[in-house]
Motif scaffolding. Sequence first.
Motif, PDB file in Angstrom:
ATOM      1  N   GLU A  51      -1.906   5.939  -2.214  1.00  0.00           N
ATOM      2  CA  GLU A  51      -3.124   5.119  -2.197  1.00  0.00           C
ATOM      3  C   GLU A  51      -3.838   5.234  -0.860  1.00  0.00           C
ATOM      4  O   GLU A  51      -5.060   5.369  -0.803  1.00  0.00           O
ATOM      5  N   ALA A  94      -7.555   6.817  -0.286  1.00  0.00           N
ATOM      6  CA  ALA A  94      -8.612   5.976   0.291  1.00  0.00           C
ATOM      7  C   ALA A  94      -9.154   6.597   1.578  1.00  0.00           C
ATOM      8  O   ALA A  94     -10.371   6.641   1.794  1.00  0.00           O
ATOM      9  N   ILE A  99       0.865  -1.175   0.000  1.00  0.00           N
ATOM     10  CA  ILE A  99       0.000   0.000   0.000  1.00  0.00           C
ATOM     11  C   ILE A  99       0.906   1.230   0.000  1.00  0.00           C
ATOM     12  O   ILE A  99       1.712   1.407   0.915  1.00  0.00           O
ATOM     13  N   SER A 100       0.761   2.073  -1.005  1.00  0.00           N
ATOM     14  CA  SER A 100       1.597   3.276  -1.081  1.00  0.00           C
ATOM     15  C   SER A 100       0.996   4.401  -0.232  1.00  0.00           C
ATOM     16  O   SER A 100      -0.185   4.373   0.125  1.00  0.00           O
TER      17      SER A 100
END
Length: 130
Positions: free
Chosen positions: A61, A65, A57-58
Amino acid sequence: LRAQLPAERRETVFVREHSHILPGAFVIGFTNVRMEQGAAATAEMVDAFPAVLAAPISDAEFAAARSAVLAEFESTAPAVIWLDADTYRISSVKADRAAFVNVTLSDARRVADKIRQSPVATVIAAPNPI
């Protein structure tokens, strides 16, 4: 998730998780899929799921989110929030919102690691052509 799917499916995929209803269960589906495409689209998702879980998970991102979740929460009508609070016996709506605000990238990565290591069941519900 979208990066792991074929280009024609990227804008039609959605992921939902309703922790108050069934903790730990994720619903992954597609919008705008014709009935005859249902099984094929679902098979693509089942094939992509391990790659999605394996991808880290960057920061970007996570930030996107988290912003989307907070925006949805903030745009929900107060009556709906309080109805959910009563239905699911949420002790504090303020604490529920604070959980969204306070979640960190390391929290999300820890959950992703747990999901990767836990058994996963896949249930496919695809419409049949009439």
